[in-house]
Design an enzyme around this catalytic site. Structure first.
Site: not given
Length: 274
Positions: A219, A254
């Site tokens: 991210k 994740r």
């Protein structure tokens, strides 16, 4: 214990790896690589071989600026993937969606976890989870990945309070706590500084009888901290972020790169779960 269909995952003993399978042409990291049934099957089997404990499949990209599929479009895109995967894996499948109809259809194809990325507690999703026994992941996301919210009490306190409210709503709906999992929504409605605060204070987001999922893989805050602009080159930074989350009690991480996630989690577990 996190319960998802026929699967039960004890909490606190190890970190579970949720491998990401983007069944979409426009994911920020690997769009178009696995968006046919055959490619999806091959990638899911490879992630399982590398040690994934869960496979999470989504057909709607949540990257900044992405076009959102309608419920009908998402169903048409994702169902062939679930049909080819049915019965091929010995681990839980998860559907990444914000449409109850998609979640229900996925469960009929053998999916065990609803990963609700709507950013709120959805009574329809809770009812589907209750009837099917599926696990229900609730993500905090007051806004999408393009916008940041203001947090009156600080991002950690506000996210924690959101989780507490969700637990009450789940109880009111008759959904057992063991089927709940919470995701603070790294990157959704947060500044990069908010993302860092949430990772650094994961212990305040963890409840003993509900699972905590952290999804920091590749991210933007990792790019900001590492100086790496390319998403696919942020896996080392991802491992560091997830290790910090594991130190705070995260149960599930994740990740795009299952190999590095498994290796990192094993070391982090040996250090923090002694």
């Amino acid at each position: 214990m996190f319960c998802a269909g026929k699967y039960s995952m004890p909490l606190g003993r190890k970190t579970y790896i949720m491998g990401i399978l983007n069944y979409t042409p426009d994911s920020f990291s690997d769009g178009g690589k696995y968006n046919t049934p055959e490619k999806a099957l091959g990638h899911a089997l490879e992630m399982r071989r590398l040690g994934a404990d869960i496979i999470d499949i989504g057909a709607n990209s949540t990257r900044p600026g992405a076009d959102i599929l309608s419920e009908k479009e998402e169903l048409e895109r994702i169902l062939p993937a679930f049909e080819i995967l049915k019965g091929k894996l010995d681990i839980p499948l998860s559907v990444d969606t914000f449409y109850p109809a998609v979640a229900e259809a996925a469960i009929s194809c053998g999916v065990s976890i609803i990963n609700d990325v709507s950013g709120k507690f959805n009574p329809e999703m809770a009812e589907i989870a209750k009837k099917s026994g599926a696990g229900y992941v609730v993500m905090h996301a007051p806004q999408d990945a393009n916008n940041a919210s203001q947090y009156e009490n600080g991002v950690v306190s506000d996210v924690r309070n959101f989780f507490i409210e969700c637990m009450q709503k789940a109880a009111d709906a008759g959904l057992p706590r063991k089927q709940l999992c919470f995701d603070p929504g790294i990157g959704f409605g947060k500044t990069r500084e908010d993302d860092i605060e949430l990772i650094a204070n994961a212990q305040w987001l963890k409840f003993s009888d509900a699972a905590l999922l952290i999804g920091a893989s590749r991210k933007r805050f990792i790019g900001m901290l590492s100086g790496e602009e390319t998403g696919e080159k942020r896996d080392s930074g991802t491992v560091a972020a997830h290790a910090a989350a594991i130190s705070g009690g995260a149960d599930i991480i994740r990740a795009h790169d299952v190999y590095s996630a498994v290796q990192g989690a094993r070391v982090a577990d040996a250090i923090f779960r002694r």
